[in-house]
Design a protein around this motif. Sequence first.
Motif, PDB file in Angstrom:
ATOM      1  N   VAL A  50       0.920  -1.275   0.096  1.00  0.00           N
ATOM      2  CA  VAL A  50      -0.130  -0.026   0.202  1.00  0.00           C
ATOM      3  C   VAL A  50       0.866   1.239  -0.030  1.00  0.00           C
ATOM      4  CG1 VAL A  50      -0.342  -0.295   2.491  1.00  0.00           C
ATOM      5  CG2 VAL A  50      -1.896   1.048   1.219  1.00  0.00           C
ATOM      6  N   VAL A  51       2.227   1.353   0.822  1.00  0.00           N
ATOM      7  CA  VAL A  51       2.803   2.479   0.808  1.00  0.00           C
ATOM      8  C   VAL A  51       3.402   2.672  -0.678  1.00  0.00           C
ATOM      9  CG1 VAL A  51       4.964   3.509   1.735  1.00  0.00           C
ATOM     10  CG2 VAL A  51       3.480   2.297   3.082  1.00  0.00           C
ATOM     11  N   TYR A 145       1.652  -2.210   9.352  1.00  0.00           N
ATOM     12  CA  TYR A 145       0.337  -1.488   8.807  1.00  0.00           C
ATOM     13  C   TYR A 145      -0.014  -0.372   9.392  1.00  0.00           C
ATOM     14  CZ  TYR A 145      -4.174  -1.132   6.764  1.00  0.00           C
ATOM     15  OH  TYR A 145      -5.197  -0.402   6.314  1.00  0.00           O
ATOM     16  N   GLN A 146       0.065  -0.139  10.827  1.00  0.00           N
ATOM     17  CA  GLN A 146      -0.075   1.300  11.492  1.00  0.00           C
ATOM     18  C   GLN A 146       0.829   2.089  11.105  1.00  0.00           C
ATOM     19  OE1 GLN A 146      -0.246  -2.155  12.874  1.00  0.00           O
ATOM     20  NE2 GLN A 146      -2.322  -2.196  13.451  1.00  0.00           N
ATOM     21  N   GLU A 147       2.138   1.879  10.969  1.00  0.00           N
ATOM     22  CA  GLU A 147       3.078   2.900  10.517  1.00  0.00           C
ATOM     23  C   GLU A 147       2.908   3.272   9.216  1.00  0.00           C
ATOM     24  OE1 GLU A 147       7.782   3.304  10.125  1.00  0.00           O
ATOM     25  OE2 GLU A 147       7.164   1.687  11.342  1.00  0.00           O
ATOM     26  N   ALA A 148       2.534   2.253   8.254  1.00  0.00           N
ATOM     27  CA  ALA A 148       2.207   2.465   6.895  1.00  0.00           C
ATOM     28  C   ALA A 148       1.065   3.505   7.020  1.00  0.00           C
ATOM     29  CB  ALA A 148       1.603   1.485   6.167  1.00  0.00           C
ATOM     30  N   LEU A 149      -0.026   3.385   7.630  1.00  0.00           N
ATOM     31  CA  LEU A 149      -1.132   4.414   7.626  1.00  0.00           C
ATOM     32  C   LEU A 149      -0.777   5.689   8.204  1.00  0.00           C
ATOM     33  CD1 LEU A 149      -4.262   1.936   8.875  1.00  0.00           C
ATOM     34  CD2 LEU A 149      -3.557   2.886   6.557  1.00  0.00           C
ATOM     35  N   TRP A 150       0.056   5.622   9.230  1.00  0.00           N
ATOM     36  CA  TRP A 150       0.648   6.883   9.827  1.00  0.00           C
ATOM     37  C   TRP A 150       1.375   7.783   8.561  1.00  0.00           C
ATOM     38  CZ3 TRP A 150      -0.630  10.274  13.269  1.00  0.00           C
ATOM     39  CH2 TRP A 150       0.295  11.082  13.740  1.00  0.00           C
ATOM     40  N   ARG A 151       2.280   6.974   7.945  1.00  0.00           N
ATOM     41  CA  ARG A 151       2.839   7.710   6.824  1.00  0.00           C
ATOM     42  C   ARG A 151       1.940   8.153   5.863  1.00  0.00           C
ATOM     43  NH1 ARG A 151       8.452   6.462   6.159  1.00  0.00           N
ATOM     44  NH2 ARG A 151       9.379   5.625   7.906  1.00  0.00           N
ATOM     45  N   ILE A 152       1.153   7.503   5.610  1.00  0.00           N
ATOM     46  CA  ILE A 152      -0.018   7.946   4.460  1.00  0.00           C
ATOM     47  C   ILE A 152      -0.663   9.269   4.919  1.00  0.00           C
ATOM     48  CG2 ILE A 152      -1.922   7.369   3.306  1.00  0.00           C
ATOM     49  CD1 ILE A 152      -1.010   4.477   3.035  1.00  0.00           C
TER      50      ILE A 152
END
Length: 255
Positions: A50-51, A145-152
């Motif tokens: 996703v990233v 996944y949580q860090e990916a969402l935070w980056r987005i």
Amino acid sequence: MIDILKIEIAKIVRSKSFLWMIILLGASVSLTLLGEYYFIVANKNEQPNVVHLIYSLYAVNATTFFPLIIAYFFISVLNDEFKLKTIKILFGSIRDRETIYMAKFIASAVVFVSIFSIMILASTVLLSIVTDINRINIEYYAITYQEALWRIIITTIIGEVYFLCIGSYSMLIDAIFENQGVAVIVFFMTVLLWSVIPLPQWFTNYFFLKGQTFFAFLDMFEFDWLEFMKYVALFIVYIAAFSGIGCFIFSKKQI
């Protein structure tokens, strides 16, 4: 200010001037993500994450296509008043011109941010369904996944502030020329000249179009918070400057 802001948002909604922005942004987002997804699967024989896909979305569109769509939207909101001659009614109202100008900019910003946020949210949700959220990596490092969402989320915020900077510059141009076509051409030429003309390093470091590469934050393993804050502060300063100059020019118009 709240009352006139509500009126300006209602004007945008009634005019449906935002619909073509939804169509163009939606088409761009859909085609980019679809093309990138199948390119990775077919040519690299791997599962995209996703990233990487959101990064590709910005990399393809954030330097030219998104800014042009957004600039045209902000220009059209102000230019409609000049084109329909309703600017005379506005100038004859009890509201001062600076308040009118800022209300138009803020109303445009609210509409744009709402639309863009929904598109990125919908894209992220869809990509989270079709990709493996348990295998997300940046460079050679796995992230949750949580860090990916935070980056987005962080990248989307800085992107929206950058695009609002584009919007404030576009409205300023239209306030000067009172012509939609001329304003779009001037904006396009600004982007083109920035891309082809070599400029001093000190100037490029602080010019607002440097923000075209804001999406690089998505692909950094060690997130640079200081650099992020510098970008946001730079965009806010430019928004204030462009809006201030726009208010001054708008207040001096002879209609």
